[in-house]
Design a protein around this motif. Sequence first.
Motif, PDB file in Angstrom:
ATOM      1  N   PHE A 135      10.131 -10.841   8.579  1.00  0.00           N
ATOM      2  CA  PHE A 135       9.212 -10.290   9.588  1.00  0.00           C
ATOM      3  C   PHE A 135       8.214  -9.335   8.951  1.00  0.00           C
ATOM      4  N   GLN A 136       7.097  -9.139   9.561  1.00  0.00           N
ATOM      5  CA  GLN A 136       6.096  -8.219   9.025  1.00  0.00           C
ATOM      6  C   GLN A 136       5.274  -7.576  10.136  1.00  0.00           C
ATOM      7  N   MET A 137       4.889  -6.344   9.852  1.00  0.00           N
ATOM      8  CA  MET A 137       4.115  -5.604  10.829  1.00  0.00           C
ATOM      9  C   MET A 137       2.635  -6.018  10.744  1.00  0.00           C
ATOM     10  N   GLU A 139      -1.008  -4.761  10.954  1.00  0.00           N
ATOM     11  CA  GLU A 139      -1.728  -3.497  10.989  1.00  0.00           C
ATOM     12  C   GLU A 139      -3.029  -3.618  11.757  1.00  0.00           C
ATOM     13  N   GLU A 342       9.298   6.267  -0.081  1.00  0.00           N
ATOM     14  CA  GLU A 342       8.700   5.065  -0.647  1.00  0.00           C
ATOM     15  C   GLU A 342       7.525   5.409  -1.562  1.00  0.00           C
ATOM     16  N   ARG A 368       9.757   5.107  -6.761  1.00  0.00           N
ATOM     17  CA  ARG A 368       9.173   5.132  -8.103  1.00  0.00           C
ATOM     18  C   ARG A 368       8.858   6.547  -8.583  1.00  0.00           C
ATOM     19  N   VAL A 425      13.939  -1.727  -0.431  1.00  0.00           N
ATOM     20  CA  VAL A 425      14.775  -2.717   0.230  1.00  0.00           C
ATOM     21  C   VAL A 425      14.783  -3.985  -0.634  1.00  0.00           C
TER      22      VAL A 425
ATOM     23  N   GLY B  98       1.970 -15.150   1.037  1.00  0.00           N
ATOM     24  CA  GLY B  98       3.105 -14.520   1.700  1.00  0.00           C
ATOM     25  C   GLY B  98       3.009 -13.006   1.763  1.00  0.00           C
ATOM     26  N   ASP B  99       2.049 -12.449   1.075  1.00  0.00           N
ATOM     27  CA  ASP B  99       1.935 -10.988   1.004  1.00  0.00           C
ATOM     28  C   ASP B  99       0.616 -10.548   1.641  1.00  0.00           C
ATOM     29  N   ILE B 100       0.683  -9.529   2.487  1.00  0.00           N
ATOM     30  CA  ILE B 100      -0.558  -9.076   3.127  1.00  0.00           C
ATOM     31  C   ILE B 100      -0.921  -7.637   2.768  1.00  0.00           C
ATOM     32  N   HIS B 101      -0.242  -7.071   1.764  1.00  0.00           N
ATOM     33  CA  HIS B 101      -0.610  -5.715   1.346  1.00  0.00           C
ATOM     34  C   HIS B 101      -1.967  -5.767   0.644  1.00  0.00           C
ATOM     35  N   ASP B 102      -2.917  -4.975   1.120  1.00  0.00           N
ATOM     36  CA  ASP B 102      -4.216  -5.041   0.442  1.00  0.00           C
ATOM     37  C   ASP B 102      -4.814  -3.683   0.099  1.00  0.00           C
ATOM     38  N   SER B 146      -2.512  -9.685  -6.983  1.00  0.00           N
ATOM     39  CA  SER B 146      -1.879  -8.488  -6.451  1.00  0.00           C
ATOM     40  C   SER B 146      -0.723  -8.888  -5.545  1.00  0.00           C
ATOM     41  N   GLY B 178       0.614  -4.222  -8.562  1.00  0.00           N
ATOM     42  CA  GLY B 178       1.019  -3.894  -7.188  1.00  0.00           C
ATOM     43  C   GLY B 178       2.489  -3.547  -7.118  1.00  0.00           C
ATOM     44  N   ALA B 198      -5.404   0.919 -10.641  1.00  0.00           N
ATOM     45  CA  ALA B 198      -6.735   0.337 -10.697  1.00  0.00           C
ATOM     46  C   ALA B 198      -7.406   0.578 -12.056  1.00  0.00           C
TER      47      ALA B 198
HETATM   48  C1  B12 Z   1       1.329   0.422   3.440  1.00  0.00           C
HETATM   49  C2  B12 Z   1       2.511  -0.517   3.331  1.00  0.00           C
HETATM   50  C3  B12 Z   1       2.558  -1.586   4.208  1.00  0.00           C
HETATM   51  C4  B12 Z   1       1.439  -1.911   5.172  1.00  0.00           C
HETATM   52  C5  B12 Z   1       0.342  -2.682   4.402  1.00  0.00           C
HETATM   53  C6  B12 Z   1      -1.034  -2.392   4.905  1.00  0.00           C
HETATM   54  C7  B12 Z   1      -2.067  -3.004   4.014  1.00  0.00           C
HETATM   55  N1  B12 Z   1      -3.182  -3.330   4.631  1.00  0.00           N
HETATM   56  O1  B12 Z   1      -1.935  -3.174   2.826  1.00  0.00           O
HETATM   57  C8  B12 Z   1       2.177  -2.796   6.217  1.00  0.00           C
HETATM   58  C9  B12 Z   1       2.711  -1.893   7.307  1.00  0.00           C
HETATM   59  C10 B12 Z   1       1.361  -3.920   6.845  1.00  0.00           C
HETATM   60  C11 B12 Z   1       3.343  -3.296   5.390  1.00  0.00           C
HETATM   61  C12 B12 Z   1       4.090  -4.403   5.717  1.00  0.00           C
HETATM   62  C13 B12 Z   1       5.225  -4.797   5.043  1.00  0.00           C
HETATM   63  N2  B12 Z   1       5.822  -4.181   4.029  1.00  0.00           N
HETATM   64 CO1  B12 Z   1       5.050  -2.737   3.129  1.00  0.00          CO
HETATM   65  N3  B12 Z   1       4.587  -1.079   2.284  1.00  0.00           N
HETATM   66  C14 B12 Z   1       3.556  -0.304   2.387  1.00  0.00           C
HETATM   67  C15 B12 Z   1       3.734   0.921   1.475  1.00  0.00           C
HETATM   68  C16 B12 Z   1       4.174   2.094   2.348  1.00  0.00           C
HETATM   69  C17 B12 Z   1       2.529   1.325   0.658  1.00  0.00           C
HETATM   70  C18 B12 Z   1       1.902   0.251  -0.226  1.00  0.00           C
HETATM   71  C19 B12 Z   1       0.487   0.692  -0.605  1.00  0.00           C
HETATM   72  O2  B12 Z   1      -0.488   0.253  -0.047  1.00  0.00           O
HETATM   73  N4  B12 Z   1       0.368   1.655  -1.516  1.00  0.00           N
HETATM   74  C20 B12 Z   1      -0.876   2.304  -1.839  1.00  0.00           C
HETATM   75  C21 B12 Z   1      -1.427   1.862  -3.156  1.00  0.00           C
HETATM   76  C22 B12 Z   1      -2.816   2.395  -3.311  1.00  0.00           C
HETATM   77  O3  B12 Z   1      -0.566   2.390  -4.150  1.00  0.00           O
HETATM   78  P1  B12 Z   1      -0.267   1.663  -5.555  1.00  0.00           P
HETATM   79  O4  B12 Z   1       0.696   0.561  -5.378  1.00  0.00           O
HETATM   80  O5  B12 Z   1       0.084   2.687  -6.531  1.00  0.00           O
HETATM   81  O6  B12 Z   1      -1.669   0.988  -5.891  1.00  0.00           O
HETATM   82  C23 B12 Z   1      -2.036   0.612  -7.207  1.00  0.00           C
HETATM   83  C24 B12 Z   1      -1.264  -0.565  -7.773  1.00  0.00           C
HETATM   84  O7  B12 Z   1      -0.674  -1.315  -6.757  1.00  0.00           O
HETATM   85  C25 B12 Z   1      -2.311  -1.328  -8.546  1.00  0.00           C
HETATM   86  N5  B12 Z   1      -2.567  -2.718  -8.174  1.00  0.00           N
HETATM   87  C26 B12 Z   1      -2.563  -3.322  -6.983  1.00  0.00           C
HETATM   88  N6  B12 Z   1      -2.911  -4.602  -7.099  1.00  0.00           N
HETATM   89  C27 B12 Z   1      -3.174  -4.827  -8.385  1.00  0.00           C
HETATM   90  C28 B12 Z   1      -3.588  -5.964  -9.057  1.00  0.00           C
HETATM   91  C29 B12 Z   1      -3.781  -5.910 -10.443  1.00  0.00           C
HETATM   92  C30 B12 Z   1      -4.234  -7.127 -11.133  1.00  0.00           C
HETATM   93  C31 B12 Z   1      -3.547  -4.709 -11.156  1.00  0.00           C
HETATM   94  C32 B12 Z   1      -3.713  -4.674 -12.607  1.00  0.00           C
HETATM   95  C33 B12 Z   1      -3.137  -3.562 -10.479  1.00  0.00           C
HETATM   96  C34 B12 Z   1      -2.953  -3.628  -9.095  1.00  0.00           C
HETATM   97  O8  B12 Z   1      -3.552  -0.656  -8.339  1.00  0.00           O
HETATM   98  C35 B12 Z   1      -3.460   0.109  -7.143  1.00  0.00           C
HETATM   99  C36 B12 Z   1      -4.518   1.199  -7.130  1.00  0.00           C
HETATM  100  O9  B12 Z   1      -4.369   2.106  -8.197  1.00  0.00           O
HETATM  101  C37 B12 Z   1       4.875   0.441   0.508  1.00  0.00           C
HETATM  102  C38 B12 Z   1       5.792   1.524  -0.010  1.00  0.00           C
HETATM  103  C39 B12 Z   1       5.122   2.345  -1.081  1.00  0.00           C
HETATM  104  N7  B12 Z   1       4.865   3.591  -0.812  1.00  0.00           N
HETATM  105  O10 B12 Z   1       4.798   1.819  -2.113  1.00  0.00           O
HETATM  106  C40 B12 Z   1       5.616  -0.589   1.366  1.00  0.00           C
HETATM  107  C41 B12 Z   1       6.297  -1.779   0.698  1.00  0.00           C
HETATM  108  C42 B12 Z   1       5.411  -2.362  -0.373  1.00  0.00           C
HETATM  109  N8  B12 Z   1       6.447  -2.772   1.837  1.00  0.00           N
HETATM  110  C43 B12 Z   1       7.542  -3.349   1.813  1.00  0.00           C
HETATM  111  C44 B12 Z   1       7.954  -4.263   2.811  1.00  0.00           C
HETATM  112  C45 B12 Z   1       9.368  -4.784   2.705  1.00  0.00           C
HETATM  113  C46 B12 Z   1       7.064  -4.650   3.826  1.00  0.00           C
HETATM  114  C47 B12 Z   1       7.399  -5.601   4.954  1.00  0.00           C
HETATM  115  C48 B12 Z   1       8.217  -6.829   4.652  1.00  0.00           C
HETATM  116  C49 B12 Z   1       8.054  -4.683   5.986  1.00  0.00           C
HETATM  117  C50 B12 Z   1       8.153  -5.188   7.337  1.00  0.00           C
HETATM  118  N9  B12 Z   1       9.259  -5.775   7.575  1.00  0.00           N
HETATM  119  O11 B12 Z   1       7.248  -4.982   8.101  1.00  0.00           O
HETATM  120  C51 B12 Z   1       6.000  -6.005   5.458  1.00  0.00           C
HETATM  121  C52 B12 Z   1       5.520  -7.263   4.719  1.00  0.00           C
HETATM  122  C53 B12 Z   1       4.152  -7.701   5.056  1.00  0.00           C
HETATM  123  C54 B12 Z   1       3.698  -8.773   4.124  1.00  0.00           C
HETATM  124  N10 B12 Z   1       4.005 -10.022   4.382  1.00  0.00           N
HETATM  125  O12 B12 Z   1       3.086  -8.487   3.130  1.00  0.00           O
HETATM  126  C55 B12 Z   1       8.423  -2.972   0.660  1.00  0.00           C
HETATM  127  C56 B12 Z   1       8.532  -4.030  -0.430  1.00  0.00           C
HETATM  128  C57 B12 Z   1       9.947  -4.035  -0.968  1.00  0.00           C
HETATM  129  C58 B12 Z   1      10.200  -5.010  -2.036  1.00  0.00           C
HETATM  130  N11 B12 Z   1      11.255  -5.764  -1.871  1.00  0.00           N
HETATM  131  O13 B12 Z   1       9.500  -5.079  -3.002  1.00  0.00           O
HETATM  132  C59 B12 Z   1       7.798  -1.604   0.219  1.00  0.00           C
HETATM  133  C60 B12 Z   1       7.913  -1.276  -1.264  1.00  0.00           C
HETATM  134  C61 B12 Z   1       8.527  -0.560   1.072  1.00  0.00           C
HETATM  135  C62 B12 Z   1       9.943  -0.319   0.596  1.00  0.00           C
HETATM  136  N12 B12 Z   1      10.160   0.781  -0.068  1.00  0.00           N
HETATM  137  O14 B12 Z   1      10.837  -1.097   0.830  1.00  0.00           O
HETATM  138  N13 B12 Z   1       3.585  -2.488   4.328  1.00  0.00           N
END
Ligand code: B12
Lengths: 448, 211
Positions: A135-137, A139, A342, A368, A425, B98-102, B146, B178, B198
């Motif tokens: 399942f997924q939320m 947004e 998280e 992390r 998770v 399958g992933d919608i995190h953006d 990502s 990611g 990034a």
């Molecule tokens: C916000 C969020 C959501 C939002 C996403 C909104 C959106 N528009 O993106 C919503 C609420 C929709 C969501 C849904 C889900 N989520 Co979510 N979510 C998060 C959360 C809290 C933050 C992720 C995020 O955006 N971080 C902010 C960015 C800026 O941080 P960052 O990762 O450091 O970003 C850098 C890197 O990622 C990197 N990067 C990114 N892409 C790329 C690509 C390349 C090429 C490179 C080099 C670098 C790179 O650069 C970024 C910028 O510096 C995380 C937990 C966490 N705090 O990490 C969980 C998390 C990712 N989610 C998780 C889960 C399980 C889900 C759901 C399944 C939950 C649910 N049942 O609803 C759904 C799945 C939806 C789907 N099918 O994708 C889990 C994944 C667990 C796992 N097994 O890996 C996490 C880790 C939460 C947890 N602790 O369990 N989620």
Amino acid sequence: MQAQTTSEQKMEALFAAWMSTEGKSFVSPEVAQTYQRRVQRFKDVVQLKKPDQVPTILLTGGFVADYAGISHGEMMYDYEKAARAILKFHEDFQPDYQAASNFLPGPAFDRLGYVLYRWPGSKIPSQSLPPTMPFQMVEAEYMRADEYDQLIADPEYFCLRVYVPRICKALGGWQLLPTFFATMEMPFIPFWLGVSGAPPVMEAFQAFLEAVRLNAEYGAVSGRVSAELMSKYGMPGTIGGFSKAPFDILGDTLRGTRGVMLDMYRCPDKVLAAVERLTPIAIQMGLQAAMMSQHPFVLIPLHKGADGFMSREDFKKFYWPTLKATLLGLIEGGAVPFLFVEGGYNERLDIIAESGLPAGRTIWLFDRTDMKAVKKFFGSWACFGGNVPASLFYAGTPQEMETYVRDLIETVGQDGGFFLSPGVVVDQARPENVRAYLEAARKYGVYG
Amino acid sequence: MSLKNSLVHAIAEMQEEEAIRLTRAMVDSGASPMEVLDAAREAMDIVGQRYEKGIYFLPELMMAGEILSQMAEIVKPLLAQAPAVKKHGRVLIGTVAGDIHDIGKNIVVFMLDVNGFEVMDLGVDVPPQKFVEAVKEFKPQVVGLSGFLTLAFDSMKETIKALEVAGLRNQVKVMIGGGSVDEHVRAYTGADAWGRDAMAAVNLAKQWIGG
Ligand code: B12
């Protein structure tokens, strides 16, 4: 008159209720003892003592279904299959505590017309995912920017009449709900009940009651499974209730990430007023659940205050004050807030550690964040754990898993006040890595 | 300060209303749309640098994006053609099937863009075949995948496999990132490199393409 109970006594009472074997059945006195030992172990850790061994939990999502060979859809629609999957998972892996899964009541969500999430097998076409997907939320801005004043004036009113009708389509009629203050004068009541008799309102109540009934069917199965795990293996449940940080209530499913972040610039005062108004609700939500389940742990997943999401200054201004107030409120009521931190929190540890939260009353599960820094900032006043990476469960080898767990326990787990847990998770994993994780915990987690 | 410099300042300091007012003022005073967009680019450079230094975070990136799109609305009617700017190279990016995190991916796109790369963003939940088709059309030197969920690891692997099957794998470098992506995941998926944030994405692209 009876002396007032302190928050300490309330917490002790909840721990005692959790630990008690009264009214719970066990296959043997030994299993009952195992149960109590496991509860005691976690209690010791919360209170910063060194237990007999490191308590080890598993946060599992989709893995339970995958392992048992059933789909995520079946996990939400075929309760008997789901129950067997959960029992099989626990039987085969023998974790110390009951592990979560994606076992949820799909039919109840369908009946509510719930559009906040999409899930496998949903009968609502727009919300339906293939059975293989978890399942997924979804947004979106479920609260508009111009609705802050309404939310702030009366959050529950806003929730019932504006927010719920938006996210539960079958409860749309609640938009028309007349005020219940009409009950204060007998002659007003016919008007009040009359308005409530409008077809959309009646339909909404009907849908609500049916969802309650559908949820009860699920609740019966989930209660039975949990009782069986307790009775057969002495596995305590891990969580008594849920709550959220007020900023996340606003940022996750009211305004959405983008909405709330723009609001931080456009109307910061309203954001602050809103999170303050949501704080008592966050406290009440957690306490009600903990009291009902007679289990002190209230899980609070933290989302939008993590490193990278906002600056330290904004964290101190927008995120932390109301989260801290929520924690204090929960503690006051005898609950033990269980924070699921998280993402990364390296830039927040000092702020939290220096904020004067009472010692031995909270649990912190990190993802992390640098665990050595956690130990340094939290070791003296709060228990902590987490950090075993999802990537290791999925793409690592059993040997790598063992090494990771050993190193983690050796570097930060030597003084007690520590529990072992994945940092996220676990949705997908290789069974041999899950096994290696649990075995390593037993091998390296026993205190001499 | 010239109108243009004031505009750069207003955007970089997140003064939304002021930025929009100055945009209108510039257009009214007869400035070309190019000049306005130039100011936007300059401001975005500053925002990007501040993000890199850990001064700015998500609210600032979102606000900057918001200001920019409002400016674009004002300038668009005056724009005959898209500004031709010399770019270092092309990067194709998307969140895998399958992933919608953006949120993380969007930051990567933003940073690649301000660092002078031409970026094509396929959005979220992108199936492998869509990546393959986009590689054929857009001819990127680098593909960025990502993903935040564990199921994304498989999608990444399948996407890279699909590039291989289509005979495109050796024409591109693949970077992934990611959430829990790390060296284990890189090895599992067969990507060329992984990045934590990034800036890592920008550095990898620079290393592979130059610029
Ligand atoms: C916000 C969020 C959501 C939002 C996403 C909104 C959106 N528009 O993106 C919503 C609420 C929709 C969501 C849904 C889900 N989520 Co979510 N979510 C998060 C959360 C809290 C933050 C992720 C995020 O955006 N971080 C902010 C960015 C800026 O941080 P960052 O990762 O450091 O970003 C850098 C890197 O990622 C990197 N990067 C990114 N892409 C790329 C690509 C390349 C090429 C490179 C080099 C670098 C790179 O650069 C970024 C910028 O510096 C995380 C937990 C966490 N705090 O990490 C969980 C998390 C990712 N989610 C998780 C889960 C399980 C889900 C759901 C399944 C939950 C649910 N049942 O609803 C759904 C799945 C939806 C789907 N099918 O994708 C889990 C994944 C667990 C796992 N097994 O890996 C996490 C880790 C939460 C947890 N602790 O369990 N989620």
